[in-house]
Design a protein around this motif. Sequence first.
Motif, mmCIF file in Angstrom:
data_model
loop_
_atom_site.group_PDB
_atom_site.id
_atom_site.type_symbol
_atom_site.label_atom_id
_atom_site.label_comp_id
_atom_site.label_asym_id
_atom_site.label_seq_id
_atom_site.Cartn_x
_atom_site.Cartn_y
_atom_site.Cartn_z
ATOM 1 N N GLU A 134 0.809 -1.224 0.000
ATOM 2 C CA GLU A 134 0.000 0.000 0.000
ATOM 3 C C GLU A 134 0.840 1.271 0.000
ATOM 4 N N ASP A 135 2.153 1.155 -0.111
ATOM 5 C CA ASP A 135 3.027 2.323 -0.004
ATOM 6 C C ASP A 135 2.728 3.401 -1.038
ATOM 7 N N LEU A 136 2.312 3.004 -2.223
ATOM 8 C CA LEU A 136 2.134 3.971 -3.310
ATOM 9 C C LEU A 136 0.670 4.346 -3.536
ATOM 10 N N GLY B 158 5.343 -2.600 -3.200
ATOM 11 C CA GLY B 158 4.111 -2.812 -3.938
ATOM 12 C C GLY B 158 4.274 -2.642 -5.424
ATOM 13 N N VAL B 159 3.163 -2.732 -6.128
ATOM 14 C CA VAL B 159 3.174 -2.567 -7.579
ATOM 15 C C VAL B 159 2.987 -1.097 -7.924
ATOM 16 N N LEU B 160 3.388 -0.760 -9.111
ATOM 17 C CA LEU B 160 3.155 0.594 -9.606
ATOM 18 C C LEU B 160 1.688 0.665 -10.026
ATOM 19 N N PRO B 161 0.859 1.431 -9.275
ATOM 20 C CA PRO B 161 -0.585 1.385 -9.525
ATOM 21 C C PRO B 161 -0.944 1.922 -10.903
ATOM 22 N N SER B 162 -2.014 1.366 -11.435
ATOM 23 C CA SER B 162 -2.477 1.817 -12.750
ATOM 24 C C SER B 162 -2.932 3.270 -12.712
ATOM 25 N N ILE C 299 9.656 -1.655 -5.917
ATOM 26 C CA ILE C 299 8.427 -1.770 -6.696
ATOM 27 C C ILE C 299 8.518 -2.987 -7.613
ATOM 28 N N HIS C 300 7.447 -3.756 -7.653
ATOM 29 C CA HIS C 300 7.434 -4.952 -8.509
ATOM 30 C C HIS C 300 6.212 -4.899 -9.421
ATOM 31 N N GLY C 301 6.013 -5.966 -10.149
ATOM 32 C CA GLY C 301 4.890 -6.015 -11.071
ATOM 33 C C GLY C 301 5.233 -5.411 -12.422
ATOM 34 N N ASP C 302 4.229 -5.278 -13.256
ATOM 35 C CA ASP C 302 4.403 -4.768 -14.607
ATOM 36 C C ASP C 302 4.350 -3.235 -14.630
#
Length: 911
Positions: free
Chosen positions: A341-343, A367-371, A390-393
Amino acid sequence: MMLSSLRYQWVLLIFFRGILFLCMSSCLKSATVPAFANETDHLALLDFKNRITKDPLQIMSSWNGSTHFCNWLGVTCSPSSKRVMVLNLTAKKLTGSIPPSIGNLTYLTRISLGNNNFYGEIPQEVGRLHHLQLLGLNSNSIGGKVPTNLSYCTQLRVLNATYNNLIGQIPDHLSSLSKLVYLYLGVNNLTGNIPAWIGNFSSLYGLGLSRNNFQGSIPSELGRLPRLGFFQLAENYLSGTIPPLIFNISSIYYFSVAKNQLHGSLPPDLGLTLPNLQIFYCTYNNFTGPIPASLSNASQLMHLSFGDNCLTGTVPQSLASLQSLVRLYFSQNKLGYGKDEDLNFLSFLANCTSLEGLALNNNYFGGVLPSSVANLSTQLQLLTLGGNMIHGDIPIGIGNLVNLEVLVLEDNYLGGTLPHVIGKLQNLTELYLGYNKIFGPIPSSLGNLKKLTELYMEGNRFEGRIPPSLGNCQNLLLLDLSHNNLSGTIPKKVMGLSSLSIFLDLSYNFLTGALPFEVGNLIHLVKLDLSKNRLSGKIPTTLETCVGLEHLYLDNNSFEGAIPRSLKNLRGLEDIDLSCNKLSGNIPKYLSKLVSLKHLNLSYNDFEGEVPSEGIFANASTISVFGNDKLCGGVPELHLSSCSSKHPKFYGKLLALGIIIPVTCIIIFVLLLMYFFPTCSIMKNLREGALSKSSFEDWQFPISYAELLESTNGFSENNLIGSGSFGSVYKGVLSRNGAIVAIKVLNLQQQEASTSFINECNALRSIRHRNLLKIFSACSSIDHKGNDFKSLIFEFMCNGSLDQWLHPKNDERHQRNKLSFIQRLNIAIDVAYALEYLHQHCQTPIVHCDIKPSNILLDEDMVAHVGDFGLVRFLFEASNNPSKTQTLSVGLKGSIGYIPPGSLQWLCQNM
């Protein structure tokens, strides 16, 4: 009656004559007065004119006797007294000095000489200008100390001497300037402390002392300035905390203490006590604690910058209410918790429709880079999120940020493929994607980024070919695609990008083919690194046009032929690495004439003939020629054989005859043996003879921890090639000779790791076999944190382990390769030979105890080598007393869930 009339006429005549006389006297007197009302001012201005040495705009041409000096350009006089009141020559490109005679212009109220090139010192005579209210000397080259006589200018309201070369302390005499409204002395070389008496200037609105050498703390007396609006103390050597009273000056709109040595936390009510804040710069200090959520109360806030501090917590979502926010910089802090939830706050920042810069790099955001990043302001020009967790796509919506100029996502754990929409960001000038886990092809849409100047994509898992469309980026200064899985040839359009001037790095890939001749277009390039690929062919002669080249790295490829003579034109070369290729011929003597050359690595090629002894070759520590068996001569420290006096061609013929004849005889003899005896037996004997020899020369040199640290880029994750029960294995390149090695670092916190280290050392120091992993050296030292450090340095096996070939993972390049039946058979035979040697031919028989596919390594010829001797057991026999024969201790060794055959055999024998 007549007499009275005559007397009356006579009196009138006398009266008119008197009037006429007075008029004539007045005219005569006026003819003797000087043409100018005040000769003192006139002479002072002429002296000022004479001190001007350069006047490209011809300003001084109007200062002549044809017009009154009050009409001269830049001069304004009092209408009544005709005395000079204003001297305004701002931004006239004048060069010269200020004469002491300026003190004679005693009616001056304003001096504006800013944005010129005045030099020299401020004359003490300025103190005679008791009516002076404004002294503007900013943006010149004025040096010396601040004159103490300025203290007499008690009517002074504005003192602006920024951007000069003033030295010394601010004199205490200036404490008399109690009417000052603006005190600007920034960007000079002033020293000492900030005077506490500035706090007595109750009318002060602007205080600018940035970019000097002030030390000590910020005086608490400054908190007594009730009207202060502009407060700038940035780029000094100030320490301590910010006095709390300063945060209570509600009129402050500009606050900057960046680049000092301040510490402490920010008051939680900061936004309430400074409601008019518009600019808040505190970068490069040591501030701690959270970001005050109350900053959202400063509704006019435009720039909020706290980069390079030690702030903790997260970014308050309340900042999203700042509609005027243009820049939000919190890079290089300790923000975030590494959690998902950091971002979340990024979703709220969509309300900041004026946002142009968002810097959050080098924190602990997880966390992931939110859309929702797609909803950020379309005015956004800078977005930095690198150096986090940061992970994810990468969201496809990032293509909406069409005004982005700088995008930094490097040094994270981003995966997936790079979205094709990245090509929509046509205003991008800098793109940082390095050191992530992005895979798949490089999108051809990157060729749409015509403004791109810097492109970093190193340290990922990109595969496939380099898209030729990158050649459309005609403004590219720097391109880094190193440490990926790229294959195919180098596109000519990319290699021919004449804009490249900083560096081109394609190293650590699987590129093949020849180096395109278009490399000659890189006439401004400083660094070219194509090392650790599979390039072949000759080194192009067109390299001679790359006259700006300082660093050339072509090592670990398959280049062949001679070093082209055309390289002698590259006079600026400082580093050349051509090691581990198939280059041949003599070492060119012109290399000794390159006066800038500092390092030269020619090791592991096929050079022959005499090594020069001049220039860089005179210092054995700056060159490397290992692995060139046909070289001779050179300085004694190279330990090469002396060169023969025989004629080279004649000697070569004799050598050829001496080799061809015996080899022919051996081949015939072997064929006869194969005809008369069983083939397998002969081949076994021949192979055993070959396998008993080392494939490398016996290196037994000491290696320090510092050299291992350098060779692995600080034991970087990108150099990690495997891990096991007792440690990790890294790929390294030794600086001393350019050799590629595998470095096994023991995890000494693991139980029995030290025992494993000792076992391997004992086992490997006395065995030599072609199918055993070659050890070069060991290191037992202390790391940079003072902890024990132990490692073993092995021969690098470029084809990895057998396990990677039998059980490839999705992200491994071996997945497209399959072992043929012959290869599998040869590997099995290689392992059998290694075990037979260990069991039967060692002075002390050795049982490996951990034979498995991951411990069987394959070299470039797919020859198998058995490694990992951390669990070996020695069999000591007492020949005279068989009962005292010492065997293995009972117990299972090796990987969990796996029983090595050797261990099982000995376990059964000891039950």
